[in-house]
Write a protein that holds these residues in place. Structure first.
Motif, PDB file in Angstrom:
ATOM      1  N   ASP A 152       0.807  -1.213   0.000  1.00 54.41           N
ATOM      2  CA  ASP A 152       0.000   0.000   0.000  1.00 54.41           C
ATOM      3  C   ASP A 152       0.845   1.271   0.000  1.00 54.41           C
ATOM      4  O   ASP A 152       0.621   2.190  -0.784  1.00 54.41           O
ATOM      5  N   GLY A 153       1.843   1.346   0.888  1.00 52.06           N
ATOM      6  CA  GLY A 153       2.691   2.529   0.953  1.00 52.06           C
ATOM      7  C   GLY A 153       3.463   2.752  -0.329  1.00 52.06           C
ATOM      8  O   GLY A 153       3.613   3.896  -0.790  1.00 52.06           O
ATOM      9  N   SER A 154       3.947   1.677  -0.927  1.00 52.78           N
ATOM     10  CA  SER A 154       4.681   1.774  -2.191  1.00 52.78           C
ATOM     11  C   SER A 154       3.767   2.260  -3.301  1.00 52.78           C
ATOM     12  O   SER A 154       4.167   3.069  -4.157  1.00 52.78           O
ATOM     13  N   MET A 155       2.529   1.764  -3.287  1.00 55.21           N
ATOM     14  CA  MET A 155       1.549   2.191  -4.291  1.00 55.21           C
ATOM     15  C   MET A 155       1.253   3.688  -4.163  1.00 55.21           C
ATOM     16  O   MET A 155       1.048   4.382  -5.160  1.00 55.21           O
ATOM     17  N   ARG A 156       1.223   4.185  -2.938  1.00 60.07           N
ATOM     18  CA  ARG A 156       0.947   5.616  -2.751  1.00 60.07           C
ATOM     19  C   ARG A 156       2.118   6.457  -3.251  1.00 60.07           C
ATOM     20  O   ARG A 156       1.936   7.569  -3.754  1.00 60.07           O
ATOM     21  N   GLY A 157       3.317   5.914  -3.142  1.00 61.32           N
ATOM     22  CA  GLY A 157       4.467   6.584  -3.741  1.00 61.32           C
ATOM     23  C   GLY A 157       4.362   6.602  -5.257  1.00 61.32           C
ATOM     24  O   GLY A 157       4.688   7.609  -5.905  1.00 61.32           O
ATOM     25  N   ALA A 158       3.884   5.491  -5.824  1.00 61.15           N
ATOM     26  CA  ALA A 158       3.685   5.416  -7.269  1.00 61.15           C
ATOM     27  C   ALA A 158       2.611   6.409  -7.716  1.00 61.15           C
ATOM     28  O   ALA A 158       2.744   7.069  -8.756  1.00 61.15           O
ATOM     29  N   GLU A 159       1.559   6.521  -6.917  1.00 56.09           N
ATOM     30  CA  GLU A 159       0.500   7.484  -7.223  1.00 56.09           C
ATOM     31  C   GLU A 159       1.061   8.905  -7.229  1.00 56.09           C
ATOM     32  O   GLU A 159       0.727   9.721  -8.116  1.00 56.09           O
ATOM     33  N   LYS A 160       1.926   9.211  -6.273  1.00 54.89           N
ATOM     34  CA  LYS A 160       2.519  10.548  -6.180  1.00 54.89           C
ATOM     35  C   LYS A 160       3.390  10.838  -7.399  1.00 54.89           C
ATOM     36  O   LYS A 160       3.362  11.949  -7.950  1.00 54.89           O
ATOM     37  N   LEU A 161       4.153   9.843  -7.838  1.00 60.55           N
ATOM     38  CA  LEU A 161       4.983  10.011  -9.030  1.00 60.55           C
ATOM     39  C   LEU A 161       4.122  10.238 -10.265  1.00 60.55           C
ATOM     40  O   LEU A 161       4.429  11.081 -11.113  1.00 60.55           O
ATOM     41  N   SER A 162       3.029   9.489 -10.366  1.00 58.13           N
ATOM     42  CA  SER A 162       2.162   9.620 -11.540  1.00 58.13           C
ATOM     43  C   SER A 162       1.514  10.997 -11.603  1.00 58.13           C
ATOM     44  O   SER A 162       1.346  11.575 -12.679  1.00 58.13           O
ATOM     45  N   LYS A 163       1.160  11.545 -10.431  1.00 56.69           N
ATOM     46  CA  LYS A 163       0.562  12.881 -10.395  1.00 56.69           C
ATOM     47  C   LYS A 163       1.573  13.960 -10.776  1.00 56.69           C
ATOM     48  O   LYS A 163       1.195  15.064 -11.177  1.00 56.69           O
ATOM     49  N   ALA A 164       2.867  13.622 -10.642  1.00 54.33           N
ATOM     50  CA  ALA A 164       3.923  14.554 -11.039  1.00 54.33           C
ATOM     51  C   ALA A 164       4.288  14.395 -12.512  1.00 54.33           C
ATOM     52  O   ALA A 164       5.221  15.042 -12.997  1.00 54.33           O
ATOM     53  N   GLY A 165       3.552  13.532 -13.214  1.00 53.81           N
ATOM     54  CA  GLY A 165       3.756  13.376 -14.647  1.00 53.81           C
ATOM     55  C   GLY A 165       4.630  12.214 -15.063  1.00 53.81           C
ATOM     56  O   GLY A 165       4.923  12.051 -16.254  1.00 53.81           O
ATOM     57  N   ILE A 166       5.058  11.386 -14.111  1.00 51.07           N
ATOM     58  CA  ILE A 166       5.888  10.220 -14.431  1.00 51.07           C
ATOM     59  C   ILE A 166       4.977   9.033 -14.757  1.00 51.07           C
ATOM     60  O   ILE A 166       4.069   8.710 -13.989  1.00 51.07           O
ATOM     61  N   ALA A 167       5.217   8.395 -15.881  1.00 46.56           N
ATOM     62  CA  ALA A 167       4.457   7.191 -16.227  1.00 46.56           C
ATOM     63  C   ALA A 167       4.812   6.098 -15.220  1.00 46.56           C
ATOM     64  O   ALA A 167       5.969   5.676 -15.140  1.00 46.56           O
ATOM     65  N   THR A 168       3.835   5.664 -14.458  1.00 47.37           N
ATOM     66  CA  THR A 168       4.112   4.758 -13.338  1.00 47.37           C
ATOM     67  C   THR A 168       3.150   3.585 -13.335  1.00 47.37           C
ATOM     68  O   THR A 168       1.939   3.756 -13.513  1.00 47.37           O
ATOM     69  N   MET A 169       3.695   2.384 -13.112  1.00 49.48           N
ATOM     70  CA  MET A 169       2.904   1.161 -12.984  1.00 49.48           C
ATOM     71  C   MET A 169       3.119   0.577 -11.592  1.00 49.48           C
ATOM     72  O   MET A 169       4.264   0.464 -11.138  1.00 49.48           O
ATOM     73  N   GLY A 170       2.047   0.204 -10.909  1.00 53.62           N
ATOM     74  CA  GLY A 170       2.151  -0.394  -9.589  1.00 53.62           C
ATOM     75  C   GLY A 170       1.813  -1.867  -9.609  1.00 53.62           C
ATOM     76  O   GLY A 170       0.758  -2.259 -10.109  1.00 53.62           O
ATOM     77  N   LEU A 171       2.725  -2.689  -9.088  1.00 57.18           N
ATOM     78  CA  LEU A 171       2.489  -4.122  -8.953  1.00 57.18           C
ATOM     79  C   LEU A 171       2.332  -4.461  -7.480  1.00 57.18           C
ATOM     80  O   LEU A 171       3.155  -4.032  -6.656  1.00 57.18           O
ATOM     81  N   PRO A 172       1.318  -5.229  -7.099  1.00 52.43           N
ATOM     82  CA  PRO A 172       1.033  -5.494  -5.686  1.00 52.43           C
ATOM     83  C   PRO A 172       1.941  -6.569  -5.087  1.00 52.43           C
ATOM     84  O   PRO A 172       1.626  -7.760  -5.093  1.00 52.43           O
ATOM     85  N   GLY A 173       3.070  -6.145  -4.537  1.00 50.98           N
ATOM     86  CA  GLY A 173       4.006  -7.089  -3.926  1.00 50.98           C
ATOM     87  C   GLY A 173       3.957  -6.995  -2.417  1.00 50.98           C
ATOM     88  O   GLY A 173       4.640  -6.178  -1.801  1.00 50.98           O
ATOM     89  N   THR A 174       3.128  -7.819  -1.790  1.00 47.12           N
ATOM     90  CA  THR A 174       2.994  -7.840  -0.335  1.00 47.12           C
ATOM     91  C   THR A 174       2.350  -9.149   0.082  1.00 47.12           C
ATOM     92  O   THR A 174       1.422  -9.628  -0.570  1.00 47.12           O
ATOM     93  N   ILE A 175       2.818  -9.723   1.182  1.00 45.73           N
ATOM     94  CA  ILE A 175       2.241 -10.997   1.625  1.00 45.73           C
ATOM     95  C   ILE A 175       0.884 -10.811   2.287  1.00 45.73           C
ATOM     96  O   ILE A 175       0.127 -11.767   2.446  1.00 45.73           O
ATOM     97  N   ASP A 176       0.538  -9.577   2.675  1.00 45.70           N
ATOM     98  CA  ASP A 176      -0.684  -9.358   3.460  1.00 45.70           C
ATOM     99  C   ASP A 176      -1.968  -9.520   2.664  1.00 45.70           C
ATOM    100  O   ASP A 176      -3.042  -9.682   3.251  1.00 45.70           O
ATOM    101  N   ASN A 177      -1.904  -9.411   1.351  1.00 45.26           N
ATOM    102  CA  ASN A 177      -3.097  -9.486   0.493  1.00 45.26           C
ATOM    103  C   ASN A 177      -4.122  -8.421   0.880  1.00 45.26           C
ATOM    104  O   ASN A 177      -5.331  -8.657   0.896  1.00 45.26           O
TER     105      ASN A 177
END
Length: 319
Positions: free
Chosen positions: A103-128
């Motif tokens: 989740d935290g990594s995805m929010r970082g990806a969201e922040k990058l995308s809002k700054a204009g960076i083409a960003t893809m998020g892959l869900p890598g976490t054991i918590d599901n």
């Protein structure tokens, strides 16, 4: 799109290496230059960038952890740190980034995308614990790891006629406890999403003892509260000997199962394909057997719900 980067961030999960491998090889196959960003967002801020080729991801699909290493980075949340990250992206000419994490990594990806960076998020976490995808990379491996621990603990639990309480990871999501509890034949499963009664658990334990059951297993997700206090309360109210085992970080390690290797490979390849299509802010997940992508912001706004059908099944089967 000529140059892309890939990073792993937050808590590691089995299958991250398979995802990195897929991104690198799919990128090279399609004529892209691929760089690896070490230690997640911390490495991005500090410019820890390395060129990736086919040999750099050879013989890693079966390995747990992440060859790019990982870290948690509070600096990324601050304006100064984020500006440093954007500067590094610009200096190295990175046009798109694949972020693998929770989740935290995805929010970082969201922040990058809002700054204009083409960003893809892959869900890598054991918590599901990401609602937009049925399963996250590493979850099924973690469940199998816990299942092996349950089998070992059951042996000693039976030898001493005791109640064994097994605490697993999952601060806000009880899926590891739920799935491993059903597969491991636990008598009770305690998760943060559902209210529980110590009295009811003790009643079930006493009834099981009265019908001749010599030992019991209780699965407990870490987000429920103080596991030691819960164990002590169960022992005092039931009159049965109870012992707590906290599995901790061993759940994150180990060779990923086939499902996680394939899932990570499919998601990594899809991320590269979407970047080449000009997509800029996508979270990649799986629904049923289909790999799908969602807007990152929309994906993160979805609320994760526990599978109550499975939860009720556990209660039925543990009578």
């Amino acid at each position: 799109m000529k140059k892309i980067g890939v990073l792993t961030s937050g808590g590691d999960s089995p299958g991250m290496n398979a995802a990195v491998r897929a991104v690198v090889r799919a990128g090279i196959y399609n004529g892209l230059e691929v760089v690896g960003i070490k230690r997640g967002y911390a490495g991005l801020i500090n410019g820890e960038i390395q060129n990736m080729d086919l040999s750099s991801v050879a013989d890693i699909i079966h390995r747990g952890g992440t060859i790019l290493r990982s870290a948690r980075c509070l600096e990324m949340k601050e304006d100064e740190g984020f500006k440093k990250a954007l500067n590094v992206i610009d200096i190295f000419g990175i046009e798109g980034i694949v972020v693998i994490g929770g989740d935290g990594s995805m929010r970082g990806a969201e922040k990058l995308s809002k700054a204009g960076i083409a960003t893809m998020g892959l869900p890598g976490t054991i918590d599901n614990d990401l609602a937009y995808t049925d399963y996250t990379i590493g979850f099924k491996t973690a469940v199998n790891t816990v299942l092996g621990a349950i089998s070992n603990i059951r042996d000693t639990s039976a030898s001493h006629d005791r109640v064994s309480i097994i605490e697993v990871m999952g601060r806000h999501c009880g899926d590891i406890a739920l799935y491993s509890g059903i597969a491991g034949g636990a008598e009770s499963i305690i998760v943060p999403e559902v209210e529980f009664s110590v009295e009811e658990i003790c009643k079930r334990l006493i009834q099981s003892k009265n019908r001749g059951k010599r030992h019991s297993i209780i699965m407990l997700a870490e987000g429920i509260g103080n596991a030691y206090d819960i164990t002590k309360e169960i022992q005092e109210k039931s009159g049965l000997e109870a012992r707590l085992t906290t599995l901790g970080h061993l759940q994150r390690g180990g060779s990923p199962v086939a499902y996680d290797r394939i899932l990570a490979s499919r998601m990594g390849e899809r991320a590269v394909k979407l970047l080449m299509e000009g997509k800029k802010s996508r979270a990649i997940g799986i629904t049923g057997t289909d790999i799908r992508d969602h807007d990152i912001s929309e994906a993160l706004s979805m609320k994760k719900e526990i599978n109550m059908e499975l939860y009720e099944l556990a209660k039925v089967l543990s009578i």
